[in-house]
Design a protein around this motif. Structure first.
Motif, PDB file in Angstrom:
ATOM      1  N   ALA A  80      50.023  37.653  31.835  1.00 18.03           N
ATOM      2  CA  ALA A  80      49.114  38.448  31.087  1.00 18.03           C
ATOM      3  C   ALA A  80      49.614  39.578  30.333  1.00 18.03           C
ATOM      4  N   THR A  81      50.622  40.261  30.809  1.00 15.43           N
ATOM      5  CA  THR A  81      51.350  41.384  30.078  1.00 15.43           C
ATOM      6  C   THR A  81      52.077  40.712  28.863  1.00 15.43           C
ATOM      7  N   ALA A  82      52.526  39.664  28.679  1.00 19.57           N
ATOM      8  CA  ALA A  82      53.005  38.963  27.435  1.00 19.57           C
ATOM      9  C   ALA A  82      51.953  38.403  26.614  1.00 19.57           C
ATOM     10  N   SER A  83      50.758  38.211  26.978  1.00 19.69           N
ATOM     11  CA  SER A  83      49.670  37.720  26.157  1.00 19.69           C
ATOM     12  C   SER A  83      48.976  38.714  25.474  1.00 19.69           C
ATOM     13  N   ASP A  84      48.295  38.252  24.533  1.00 17.64           N
ATOM     14  CA  ASP A  84      47.474  39.288  23.620  1.00 17.64           C
ATOM     15  C   ASP A  84      46.360  39.710  24.681  1.00 17.64           C
ATOM     16  N   LEU A  85      45.902  40.918  24.468  1.00 13.36           N
ATOM     17  CA  LEU A  85      44.790  41.494  25.379  1.00 13.36           C
ATOM     18  C   LEU A  85      43.465  40.867  25.263  1.00 13.36           C
ATOM     19  N   ASP A  86      42.976  40.089  24.059  1.00 16.74           N
ATOM     20  CA  ASP A  86      42.096  39.490  23.968  1.00 16.74           C
ATOM     21  C   ASP A  86      42.086  37.944  24.462  1.00 16.74           C
ATOM     22  N   THR A  87      43.109  37.504  24.814  1.00 17.42           N
ATOM     23  CA  THR A  87      43.432  36.165  25.396  1.00 17.42           C
ATOM     24  C   THR A  87      42.883  36.066  26.546  1.00 17.42           C
ATOM     25  N   PRO A  88      41.805  34.800  26.775  1.00 19.49           N
ATOM     26  CA  PRO A  88      41.385  34.607  28.013  1.00 19.49           C
ATOM     27  C   PRO A  88      42.250  34.642  29.350  1.00 19.49           C
ATOM     28  N   LEU A  89      41.620  35.183  30.373  1.00 20.19           N
ATOM     29  CA  LEU A  89      42.645  35.190  31.489  1.00 20.19           C
ATOM     30  C   LEU A  89      42.576  33.772  32.153  1.00 20.19           C
ATOM     31  N   ARG A  90      43.748  33.465  32.726  1.00 21.92           N
ATOM     32  CA  ARG A  90      43.650  32.002  33.770  1.00 21.92           C
ATOM     33  C   ARG A  90      43.996  32.567  35.045  1.00 21.92           C
ATOM     34  N   GLY A  91      44.074  31.710  36.194  1.00 21.48           N
ATOM     35  CA  GLY A  91      44.506  31.740  37.372  1.00 21.48           C
ATOM     36  C   GLY A  91      43.340  31.605  38.315  1.00 21.48           C
ATOM     37  N   ARG A  92      43.367  32.180  39.567  1.00 29.60           N
ATOM     38  CA  ARG A  92      42.768  32.154  40.673  1.00 29.60           C
ATOM     39  C   ARG A  92      42.383  33.491  41.048  1.00 29.60           C
ATOM     40  N   ILE A  93      41.078  33.893  41.656  1.00 29.64           N
ATOM     41  CA  ILE A  93      40.811  35.054  42.280  1.00 29.64           C
ATOM     42  C   ILE A  93      39.580  35.012  43.202  1.00 29.64           C
ATOM     43  N   ALA A  94      39.991  35.830  44.459  1.00 29.48           N
ATOM     44  CA  ALA A  94      38.933  35.538  45.587  1.00 29.48           C
ATOM     45  C   ALA A  94      38.216  37.041  45.847  1.00 29.48           C
ATOM     46  N   LEU A  95      36.960  37.094  45.607  1.00 28.14           N
ATOM     47  CA  LEU A  95      36.338  38.375  45.684  1.00 28.14           C
ATOM     48  C   LEU A  95      35.514  38.283  46.916  1.00 28.14           C
ATOM     49  N   GLY A  96      35.487  39.648  47.678  1.00 30.98           N
ATOM     50  CA  GLY A  96      34.768  39.603  48.793  1.00 30.98           C
ATOM     51  C   GLY A  96      33.747  40.793  48.709  1.00 30.98           C
ATOM     52  N   PHE A  97      32.283  40.165  49.293  1.00 29.25           N
ATOM     53  CA  PHE A  97      31.267  41.093  49.223  1.00 29.25           C
ATOM     54  C   PHE A  97      30.508  41.165  50.643  1.00 29.25           C
ATOM     55  N   PRO A  98      29.980  42.100  51.091  1.00 27.49           N
ATOM     56  CA  PRO A  98      28.961  42.225  52.292  1.00 27.49           C
ATOM     57  C   PRO A  98      27.798  41.330  51.910  1.00 27.49           C
ATOM     58  N   PRO A  99      27.082  40.763  52.682  1.00 29.98           N
ATOM     59  CA  PRO A  99      25.952  39.618  52.476  1.00 29.98           C
ATOM     60  C   PRO A  99      24.956  40.312  51.568  1.00 29.98           C
ATOM     61  N   THR A 100      24.656  41.536  51.879  1.00 29.79           N
ATOM     62  CA  THR A 100      23.470  42.059  50.778  1.00 29.79           C
ATOM     63  C   THR A 100      23.920  42.139  49.401  1.00 29.79           C
ATOM     64  N   VAL A 101      25.106  42.653  49.402  1.00 32.79           N
ATOM     65  CA  VAL A 101      25.902  42.610  47.977  1.00 32.79           C
ATOM     66  C   VAL A 101      25.961  41.202  47.272  1.00 32.79           C
ATOM     67  N   ALA A 102      26.452  40.386  48.021  1.00 40.43           N
ATOM     68  CA  ALA A 102      26.533  38.795  47.291  1.00 40.43           C
ATOM     69  C   ALA A 102      25.321  38.490  46.710  1.00 40.43           C
TER      70      ALA A 102
END
Length: 310
Positions: A80-102
């Protein structure tokens, strides 16, 4: 040790199955099995316990998974650091939410990623704050929204929202958003609340102490859908945020009124593990969550006071 072996470890641990991991990353199952076996031989440790239902990480395997996850995150950060800031990101990410927020964030968040970074693999995890804190520590999720994590000193937190809680009643209860209800008026009413392991219950009981009353808790239910259905059918009153039930309020299936003397509120924070750097991908997710929350507050869907500018 090769990066492909670390990727295999992460996928198999996530899915609990070699066959499912093979389907996900498009590599034959025997090849993945060989990578796991070679990694175990190189490290001289058993990473998984095999059984008929799949594969489960050993205690040492969980420790190694944490390091593998950090290595892959750092690699993605280098790209990501080497790429252009406008380049679409790739990879995997896991996000956690309480039930009401999800319930209220999932669709706009997935839409935002699909529009800006369509190649990112998203994993959305719904659980109570205690579980989310544990998974942040273990590296199983990258960022989470938490309610009042006072004991989570090892997390990097950013205040997000001071959320108002409302008295919820059935049609015909006379509740109105224009008329506040003193908390003391709940004395003698049948109240439906989550169990004591739920943070909302702690907040409500503290308000009852301040109001000098003892709550008559008729039913405990940790499911917000169950609570609102019980209220709708006339089994009592509950106290909830409006965000997960705003459609029921708008349709007149439930009524809501603000509480005062005291007014129950709870703080939401964005949380990241403090023991590893926040990647561009994770930061994008956090910023996008803050934007969506701000939009929901501005549209009166999520009553509360913003604590972080979008």
């Amino acid at each position: 040790m090769e990066l492909s072996q670390l990727r295999t470890l992460i996928h198999v641990a996530d899915l609990g199955s070699l066959s499912k991991a093979a389907d996900r990353i498009g590599i034959a199952q025997p090849a993945l099995s060989r990578q796991i076996r070679m990694l175990e031989e190189e490290l001289s440790v058993r990473l998984f316990t095999r059984h008929g239902r799949g594969m489960v990480l050993t205690e040492k395997g969980r420790e190694i998974l944490e390091h593998a996850t950090r290595v892959m995150a750092e690699l993605e950060e280098i790209r990501a650091t080497a790429s252009d800031l406008d380049t679409p990101l790739r990879g995997r990410i896991a996000l956690g939410f309480p039930p009401t927020v999800a319930d209220i964030l999932s669709v706009p968040l997935v839409t935002a990623f699909g529009r800006t970074h369509p190649q990112v693999e998203l994993r959305l995890v719904g659980a109570y704050t205690g579980h989310l804190i544990d998974w942040l520590h273990r590296g199983e999720i990258d960022v989470a929204i938490l309610y009042d994590p006072l004991s989570a000193r090892s997390l990097r937190t950013e205040p997000l929202l001071l959320e108002k809680l409302f008295l919820i009643g059935p049609t015909g209860s006379g509740l109105s958003g224009d008329r506040s209800i003193p908390f003391g008026d709940l004395d003698g009413k049948r109240v439906l609340l989550p169990s004591t392991r739920h943070g909302l219950r702690t907040i409500v009981e503290q308000c009852a102490i301040e109001a000098g009353i003892r709550l008559q808790i008729a039913v405990e239910a940790d499911s917000y859908a169950t609570l609102k259905d019980l209220v709708r059918h006339g089994h009592g009153w509950t106290i909830l945020p409006l965000s997960p039930i705003h459609e029921d309020i708008a349709a007149g299936r439930l009524l809501a009124a603000p509480l005062i003397d005291p007014a129950p509120v709870r703080q939401l924070v964005l949380s990241y593990p403090a023991d590893r750097p926040v990647s561009r991908l994770t930061r994008f997710a956090g910023d996008k969550i803050a934007e969506i929350v701000a939009d929901q507050v501005e549209r009166k869907i999520w009553p509360g006071q913003l604590l972080r500018s979008a």
